[in-house]
Design a protein around this motif. Structure first.
Motif, PDB file in Angstrom:
ATOM      1  N   VAL A 211      31.216 -12.795  27.873  1.00 57.78           N
ATOM      2  CA  VAL A 211      31.347 -13.663  26.769  1.00 57.78           C
ATOM      3  C   VAL A 211      30.200 -14.195  26.366  1.00 57.78           C
ATOM      4  O   VAL A 211      29.451 -14.446  27.162  1.00 57.78           O
ATOM      5  CB  VAL A 211      32.600 -14.760  27.045  1.00 57.78           C
ATOM      6  CG1 VAL A 211      33.989 -14.137  27.511  1.00 57.78           C
ATOM      7  CG2 VAL A 211      31.925 -15.434  28.404  1.00 57.78           C
ATOM      8  N   LYS A 212      30.056 -14.531  25.009  1.00 57.30           N
ATOM      9  CA  LYS A 212      28.896 -15.051  24.456  1.00 57.30           C
ATOM     10  C   LYS A 212      29.371 -16.229  23.718  1.00 57.30           C
ATOM     11  O   LYS A 212      29.780 -16.175  22.662  1.00 57.30           O
ATOM     12  CB  LYS A 212      28.363 -14.097  23.730  1.00 57.30           C
ATOM     13  CG  LYS A 212      27.758 -12.651  24.199  1.00 57.30           C
ATOM     14  CD  LYS A 212      27.331 -11.608  23.209  1.00 57.30           C
ATOM     15  CE  LYS A 212      26.710 -10.586  23.511  1.00 57.30           C
ATOM     16  NZ  LYS A 212      25.904  -9.481  22.865  1.00 57.30           N
ATOM     17  N   VAL A 213      29.129 -17.374  24.405  1.00 59.69           N
ATOM     18  CA  VAL A 213      29.396 -18.678  23.955  1.00 59.69           C
ATOM     19  C   VAL A 213      28.322 -19.564  23.847  1.00 59.69           C
ATOM     20  O   VAL A 213      27.789 -19.973  25.028  1.00 59.69           O
ATOM     21  CB  VAL A 213      30.804 -19.227  24.736  1.00 59.69           C
ATOM     22  CG1 VAL A 213      30.837 -20.868  24.252  1.00 59.69           C
ATOM     23  CG2 VAL A 213      31.705 -18.503  24.766  1.00 59.69           C
ATOM     24  N   GLN A 214      27.826 -19.998  22.679  1.00 61.92           N
ATOM     25  CA  GLN A 214      26.645 -20.932  22.635  1.00 61.92           C
ATOM     26  C   GLN A 214      27.156 -22.256  22.587  1.00 61.92           C
ATOM     27  O   GLN A 214      27.393 -22.760  21.511  1.00 61.92           O
ATOM     28  CB  GLN A 214      25.877 -20.517  21.584  1.00 61.92           C
ATOM     29  CG  GLN A 214      25.299 -19.148  21.277  1.00 61.92           C
ATOM     30  CD  GLN A 214      24.389 -18.780  22.455  1.00 61.92           C
ATOM     31  OE1 GLN A 214      23.536 -19.689  22.986  1.00 61.92           O
ATOM     32  NE2 GLN A 214      24.510 -17.379  23.006  1.00 61.92           N
ATOM     33  N   SER A 215      27.299 -23.016  23.602  1.00 61.11           N
ATOM     34  CA  SER A 215      27.745 -24.372  23.662  1.00 61.11           C
ATOM     35  C   SER A 215      27.204 -24.988  24.809  1.00 61.11           C
ATOM     36  O   SER A 215      27.062 -24.431  25.900  1.00 61.11           O
ATOM     37  CB  SER A 215      29.283 -24.424  23.690  1.00 61.11           C
ATOM     38  OG  SER A 215      29.762 -25.524  23.790  1.00 61.11           O
ATOM     39  N   ASP A 217      28.871 -27.651  26.049  1.00 62.95           N
ATOM     40  CA  ASP A 217      29.577 -28.653  26.832  1.00 62.95           C
ATOM     41  C   ASP A 217      30.271 -27.903  27.903  1.00 62.95           C
ATOM     42  O   ASP A 217      29.934 -26.945  28.445  1.00 62.95           O
ATOM     43  CB  ASP A 217      30.705 -29.157  25.658  1.00 62.95           C
ATOM     44  CG  ASP A 217      31.016 -28.101  24.970  1.00 62.95           C
ATOM     45  OD1 ASP A 217      30.802 -26.708  25.157  1.00 62.95           O
ATOM     46  OD2 ASP A 217      31.879 -28.175  23.931  1.00 62.95           O
ATOM     47  N   GLU A 218      31.694 -28.319  28.234  1.00 64.20           N
ATOM     48  CA  GLU A 218      32.227 -27.912  29.222  1.00 64.20           C
ATOM     49  C   GLU A 218      32.672 -26.506  29.001  1.00 64.20           C
ATOM     50  O   GLU A 218      32.786 -25.496  29.894  1.00 64.20           O
ATOM     51  CB  GLU A 218      33.582 -28.965  29.481  1.00 64.20           C
ATOM     52  CG  GLU A 218      33.142 -30.073  30.455  1.00 64.20           C
ATOM     53  CD  GLU A 218      32.793 -31.068  29.285  1.00 64.20           C
ATOM     54  OE1 GLU A 218      32.404 -32.177  29.936  1.00 64.20           O
ATOM     55  OE2 GLU A 218      32.670 -30.835  28.235  1.00 64.20           O
ATOM     56  N   ILE A 219      32.961 -26.043  27.680  1.00 63.91           N
ATOM     57  CA  ILE A 219      33.408 -24.796  27.373  1.00 63.91           C
ATOM     58  C   ILE A 219      32.035 -23.875  27.558  1.00 63.91           C
ATOM     59  O   ILE A 219      32.187 -22.759  28.054  1.00 63.91           O
ATOM     60  CB  ILE A 219      33.931 -24.704  26.024  1.00 63.91           C
ATOM     61  CG1 ILE A 219      35.096 -25.599  25.732  1.00 63.91           C
ATOM     62  CG2 ILE A 219      34.095 -23.424  25.565  1.00 63.91           C
ATOM     63  CD1 ILE A 219      36.219 -25.101  26.494  1.00 63.91           C
ATOM     64  N   GLY A 220      30.943 -24.300  27.401  1.00 66.51           N
ATOM     65  CA  GLY A 220      29.907 -23.489  27.527  1.00 66.51           C
ATOM     66  C   GLY A 220      29.552 -23.156  29.133  1.00 66.51           C
ATOM     67  O   GLY A 220      29.202 -22.119  29.590  1.00 66.51           O
ATOM     68  N   GLU A 221      29.751 -24.228  29.812  1.00 64.48           N
ATOM     69  CA  GLU A 221      29.651 -24.294  31.130  1.00 64.48           C
ATOM     70  C   GLU A 221      30.659 -23.374  32.026  1.00 64.48           C
ATOM     71  O   GLU A 221      30.340 -22.361  32.715  1.00 64.48           O
ATOM     72  CB  GLU A 221      29.844 -25.705  31.756  1.00 64.48           C
ATOM     73  CG  GLU A 221      29.507 -25.596  33.265  1.00 64.48           C
ATOM     74  CD  GLU A 221      29.604 -27.144  33.938  1.00 64.48           C
ATOM     75  OE1 GLU A 221      29.367 -27.376  35.086  1.00 64.48           O
ATOM     76  OE2 GLU A 221      29.973 -27.960  33.237  1.00 64.48           O
ATOM     77  N   LEU A 222      31.962 -23.522  31.329  1.00 61.44           N
ATOM     78  CA  LEU A 222      32.900 -22.226  31.563  1.00 61.44           C
ATOM     79  C   LEU A 222      32.603 -21.075  31.563  1.00 61.44           C
ATOM     80  O   LEU A 222      32.804 -20.246  32.168  1.00 61.44           O
ATOM     81  CB  LEU A 222      34.366 -22.813  31.059  1.00 61.44           C
ATOM     82  CG  LEU A 222      35.432 -21.804  31.288  1.00 61.44           C
ATOM     83  CD1 LEU A 222      35.938 -22.003  32.470  1.00 61.44           C
ATOM     84  CD2 LEU A 222      36.671 -22.188  30.229  1.00 61.44           C
ATOM     85  N   ALA A 223      31.926 -20.742  30.240  1.00 57.71           N
ATOM     86  CA  ALA A 223      31.829 -19.503  30.027  1.00 57.71           C
ATOM     87  C   ALA A 223      30.546 -18.936  30.838  1.00 57.71           C
ATOM     88  O   ALA A 223      30.477 -17.636  31.178  1.00 57.71           O
ATOM     89  CB  ALA A 223      31.210 -19.402  28.365  1.00 57.71           C
ATOM     90  N   ASN A 224      29.777 -19.850  31.258  1.00 62.14           N
ATOM     91  CA  ASN A 224      28.677 -19.054  32.159  1.00 62.14           C
ATOM     92  C   ASN A 224      29.019 -18.899  33.601  1.00 62.14           C
ATOM     93  O   ASN A 224      28.871 -18.163  34.195  1.00 62.14           O
ATOM     94  CB  ASN A 224      27.498 -20.397  32.126  1.00 62.14           C
ATOM     95  CG  ASN A 224      26.662 -20.459  30.928  1.00 62.14           C
ATOM     96  OD1 ASN A 224      26.491 -19.676  29.988  1.00 62.14           O
ATOM     97  ND2 ASN A 224      26.047 -21.828  30.787  1.00 62.14           N
TER      98      ASN A 224
END
Length: 588
Positions: A211-215, A217-224
């Motif tokens: 997944v490619k999420v540039q954030s 916040d917690e959502i970006g941490e979840l994606a990583n």
């Protein structure tokens, strides 16, 4: 998910705005009512002061005039009540004569010396009224209560306006918040949808999806974390696939049958060698209960014991599909990171039918040879007797040879007896014969027999035997032979002046027998082979003391016939300790 979040968000927003509005409305209403109460109380206190300063106002006419005059000025109804609850004066002239007010709640409370407060519908003015009744402290004894009342029309108007304003603000803020919330939730759910879509692809075997999420916040941490998990999962799948391939290759190449079951006794592994041994197809048994498989294919029920007892090694004989002797090694299936948890049992089966057949042939051979040797030994014994009777002219030479022949004859006799004893112990049918054995009595009897032998060699034999040891079951003669062999062995290899100890006691559900000496000891490299037939640590010394090399082999087999075990602890130059552990079992 997005709909649920939106509905929950809407409900929370609606409830919070409604609560805020109604709480605000209630607060304003209460403050307004409290302010009216304080104003009426202040006015009632002023009226009391006016009446107290003007003594002439104590009559009813003056009081009526005063109540009408002041009532119009303060825009409130004034009612003056005597001790009996009768109205002395009232702002409303047409209310006189009025009903007795003594039963009114606020009046009753004022007569009790407290300030009475009450809101209720007035049948006189046809409005909701706020009543304040003040207990009188006037010098005029006929005045008991001064009551002021005011209609709540203005309060109701204010409430109505506040209700409209609050409702409009709630509606406006709700609509605005819903519009903003819908956009925010939609934007919030977009990366989550990406993660869901990627997880579906991974679940279908496409482990390269990310997944490619540039954030930040917690959502970006979840994606990583999701991408990291996917990387780890992909590596793990590759490793598992590689391990599975190697494991299958290993199972295929192994000549030993392997069977594994889980904690519910369901078969989870049945390799090709096991198929060949039991003439069973793997696809027909995998996932089935081991008992069901044994019943269906008429396999020997001893296999059940393999998976239910706690023995790591067991030897069984089966008659189907072929008569075989199997040695089965069992081990629990455990996880490396959680060794306490057991997932099942795996059994490695070794076909030792041929080995056992050869051993039996060897045992039979030794038996036959021993019997054959008895005849020449009898002749030698007779010849020795003849020579000793004086048949040879050179008496000195004759006696020396006769002594040698006698020594060899005795040694051969001992060897034959040991071979016969070992052969008897190995006989399966003989092992089935059991008698009551009283260990305490037998140990004392053996000690009495061995003590003179030890004394003749200047060796101290010390016994510490519990004479109340529990009864065991087995061959009495063998048990006696066991103790004799151990004590005899200890005395043989202990120099004069040494000590031999015989200790016996019960511990838990076992009888412990210890034979300990202060002899020459045994090298560590020889201890593992000590119980082998004809094995001698020091061959020259063994022959010198008359050893046959079968004494400890006989001891081992007798211990096994009693379902026991034997341990050896020795140090060169300091002595040896044999420990025999025999379980106390009921008669079979």
């Amino acid at each position: 998910m997005q709909k649920k979040i939106f509905v929950i968000f809407t409900l929370i927003l609606l409830i919070s705005t409604l609560l805020t509005g109604f709480l605000s409305l209630s607060l304003i209403t209460n403050n307004y009512t409290n302010e009216l109460e304080q104003r009426l109380i202040s006015n009632a206190q002023l009226i009391e002061g006016v009446i107290n300063e003007n003594k002439e106002l104590a009559n009813t006419v003056e009081l009526q005039r005063l109540s009408e005059d002041l009532g119009n000025k303060i825009d409130a109804r004034i009612t003056i009540i005597d001790k009996n609850g009768e109205v002395l004066a009232d702002t409303l002239p047409n209310s006189l004569p009025a009903k007795n007010h003594g039963n009114r709640p606020e009046v009753r409370k004022a007569m009790d010396g407290e300030i009475g407060r009450e809101i209720r519908y007035s049948s006189t003015v046809k409005e909701d009224m706020l009543y304040i009744a003040l207990p009188s402290h006037l010098e005029a004894e006929n005045i008991a209560v001064i009551r002021l009342s005011m209609d709540l029309v203005e309060r109701d108007k204010i409430n109505q306006r506040l209700f409209y304003y609050t409702g409009a603000s709630i509606l406006f803020s709700l609509v605005a918040a819903l519009l903003l919330g819908y956009r925010f939730i939609g934007k919030l759910m977009e990366p989550i949808k990406q993660i869901i879509e990627a997880s579906k692809k991974i679940a279908n075997g496409k482990f390269d999806r990310r997944v490619k999420v540039q954030s930040n916040d917690e959502i970006g941490e979840l994606a990583n974390h999701f991408n990291h998990m996917a990387d780890h999962l992909e590596n793990t799948i590759v490793q598992l696939s590689d391990s599975n391939t190697k494991f299958k290759a290993l199972l295929t190449s192994m000549i030993n049958p392997i069977i594994a079951i889980d904690n519910n006794r369901h078969i989870i592994l049945f390799n090709q060698s096991a198929e060949d041994l039991f003439k069973v197809n793997t696809n027909d048994v995998l996932g089935k209960d081991i008992l069901e498989v044994i019943n269906k294919y008429s396999l020997d029920r001893q296999l059940i014991e393999v998976f239910t007892n706690n023995k790591s090694r067991i030897e069984i004989s089966i008659n189907y599909p072929e008569k075989k002797v199997l040695k089965i090694h069992t081990n629990p299936i455990q996880l490396d990171h959680d060794p306490i948890r057991t997932l099942g049992t795996v059994a490695l089966i070794e076909d030792i039918t041929e080995i056992r057949r050869l051993e039996k042939m060897r045992s039979d051979f030794v038996t036959n040879v021993s019997h054959e040797l008895k005849t020449p030994l009898t002749s030698i014994s007779g010849f020795v007797e003849t020579l000793k009777a004086g048949a040879v002219e050179d008496e000195e030479v004759t006696m020396r040879f006769l002594d040698i022949i006698e020594i060899e004859t005795d040694r051969l006799k001992r060897l034959i007896n040991d071979i016969l004893t070992l052969s008897e112990i190995e006989n399966i049918e003989t092992n089935l014969i059991t008698h009551e054995i009283f260990p305490g009595d037998t140990l004392k009897e053996v000690a009495d027999v061995i003590t003179p032998i030890a004394n003749s060699k200047e060796i101290e034999l010390h016994t510490e035997v519990d004479l109340n040891l529990p009864t065991i079951y087995g061959n009495r003669d063998w048990f006696k032979q066991l103790i004799i062999n151990l004590l005899d062995n200890a005395i043989k290899y202990t120099p004069p002046g040494g000590k031999v100890r015989l200790i016996a006691y019960k511990k838990y559900n076992n009888i412990i027998i210890i034979v300990k000496d202060t002899g020459i000891g045994i090298p560590k490299k020889d201890i593992s082979r000590l119980f082998e037939r004809f094995y001698r640590v020091d061959k020259a010394r063994s022959r010198k003391v008359g050893g046959t090399g079968l004494g400890l082999a006989i001891v081992k087999h007798i211990v096994l016939s009693l379902n026991g075990r034997i341990k050896v602890n020795s140090e060169e130059g300091k002595g040896t300790e044999f420990t025999v552990i025999i379980p106390v079992n009921k008669e079979i």
